[in-house]
Design an enzyme around this catalytic site. Structure first.
Site, short mmCIF file in Angstrom:
data_model
loop_
_atom_site.label_atom_id
_atom_site.label_comp_id
_atom_site.label_asym_id
_atom_site.label_seq_id
_atom_site.Cartn_x
_atom_site.Cartn_y
_atom_site.Cartn_z
N ASP A 19 0.87 -1.18 0.00
CA ASP A 19 0.00 0.00 0.00
C ASP A 19 0.90 1.23 0.00
O ASP A 19 2.11 1.14 0.21
CB ASP A 19 -0.92 -0.01 1.23
CG ASP A 19 -1.95 1.12 1.24
OD1 ASP A 19 -2.26 1.65 0.16
OD2 ASP A 19 -2.42 1.48 2.32
N SER A 20 0.29 2.39 -0.20
CA SER A 20 1.05 3.64 -0.12
C SER A 20 1.34 4.01 1.33
O SER A 20 2.26 4.78 1.61
CB SER A 20 0.27 4.78 -0.78
OG SER A 20 -0.95 5.00 -0.10
N CYS A 23 -4.54 -1.63 -1.82
CA CYS A 23 -4.73 -0.20 -2.09
C CYS A 23 -5.64 -0.08 -3.29
O CYS A 23 -5.31 -0.60 -4.37
CB CYS A 23 -3.38 0.46 -2.36
SG CYS A 23 -3.46 2.17 -2.95
N GLU A 37 -3.93 7.87 8.60
CA GLU A 37 -2.50 7.72 8.89
C GLU A 37 -2.17 8.35 10.25
O GLU A 37 -1.45 7.78 11.06
CB GLU A 37 -1.66 8.40 7.80
CG GLU A 37 -1.68 7.71 6.46
CD GLU A 37 -0.65 6.59 6.35
OE1 GLU A 37 0.44 6.71 6.95
OE2 GLU A 37 -0.94 5.59 5.67
N CYS A 61 -11.26 2.96 -0.16
CA CYS A 61 -9.85 3.20 0.16
C CYS A 61 -9.57 2.36 1.40
O CYS A 61 -10.34 2.42 2.37
CB CYS A 61 -9.59 4.68 0.44
SG CYS A 61 -7.93 5.01 1.07
N HIS A 98 -7.58 2.71 3.66
CA HIS A 98 -7.36 3.50 4.87
C HIS A 98 -8.65 3.72 5.68
O HIS A 98 -8.61 3.85 6.90
CB HIS A 98 -6.80 4.89 4.51
CG HIS A 98 -5.33 4.91 4.26
ND1 HIS A 98 -4.78 4.49 3.07
CD2 HIS A 98 -4.29 5.31 5.03
CE1 HIS A 98 -3.45 4.64 3.13
NE2 HIS A 98 -3.15 5.13 4.32
#
Length: 262
Positions: A11-12, A75, A153, A189, A191
């Site tokens: 993932d990023s 992702c 994050e 997403c 996240h």
């Protein structure tokens, strides 16, 4: 299959942990390498050309170094843009992550669903295709929110997330002419499931759907019958830039106790 061969998650940032969690529940002894391309975070604001070039190159380096049995692009943005490129470049199975529009449409009673993702994901033709195939009788409200990615994050790095920030990040969906009828939202997403509680407060009475459990089942199916260690080894977290110290501490809760800078 070498029992020590890991599953590689990519993932990023830390969003892919929402896929790692349900995978560990199904395959508790699986060796894990979790790679975050935090040097290029966030992917959602980068060009398709950059992602299509960067992701296969990075995964190639990771496969060469860690020899995984399977790779997971955890992702949505990277998957909708680069999945075909990665599969062409690698000789191992690759599992992608796509917006869970089909199950969302199956759940919706109002026939108004949301697709909440990054700016890059929600504009992809792949999303058009999913909506046409599985939600043609629904109003699909799309919204790209780079702010939510940053908030997720920050949360995992130990920063308190303000409810008003999450509400502000999604209010455009509610401002849609049929926003008051929204009853299911696709967390497009990886996240965003990390903000499930905050999103429930911002979008009350709206069911959240994400792809994590389905991806975990796919990984389990693809590795059926393969050998695993007798107990779970320490997982490895790989970053392309030094991560915040508090984030490293949080990763231990996911079994990722070794940190490597690529």
């Amino acid at each position: 299959m070498d029992p020590s061969a890991p599953i590689l998650f990519f993932d990023s940032g830390v969003g892919g942990l929402s896929v790692l969690g349900p995978t560990r529940a199904l395959l508790p002894n699986a060796p894990i390498v979790y790679a975050a391309d935090n040097a290029a975070f966030p992917y959602g604001t980068r060009s398709e050309q950059e992602i299509a070039a960067r992701v296969p190159a990075l995964l190639g380096r990771l496969v060469e170094r860690f020899h995984p049995r399977l790779a997971v692009i955890a992702c949505n943005t990277a998957s909708t843009i680069a999945l075909d490129h990665v599969r062409a470049a690698l000789e191992i199975p690759v599992v992608g992550t796509v917006p869970a529009i089909k199950p969302a449409a199956e759940l919706s009673l109002s026939r108004v669903i949301g697709v909440l993702g990054t700016e890059a994901t929600v504009r992809q033709p792949y999303v058009d295709d999913l909506a046409d195939r599985f939600a043609s009788d629904c109003t699909v409200i799309r919204h790209g929110s780079p702010e939510l990615v940053e908030l997720a994050e920050a949360k995992l790095a130990g920063v308190a997330v303000a409810a008003e920030d999450v509400h502000r990040a999604v209010e455009a969906m509610l401002d849609h002419p049929r926003g008051h009828e929204l009853d299911v939202v696709v967390l497009a997403c990886t996240h965003f499931p990390l903000l499930a509680d905050e999103l429930s407060e911002a979008l009350p009475n709206v069911t959240q759907v994400d792809g994590g459990p389905g991806i975990a089942r796919r990984i389990s199916s693809l590795t059926k019958g393969q050998a695993w260690p007798e107990s779970a080894p320490d997982g490895i977290a790989v970053f392309t830039a030094p991560p915040p110290k508090q984030l490293v501490t949080s990763l231990a809760g996911f079994g990722l106790n070794t940190v490597v800078i690529l």
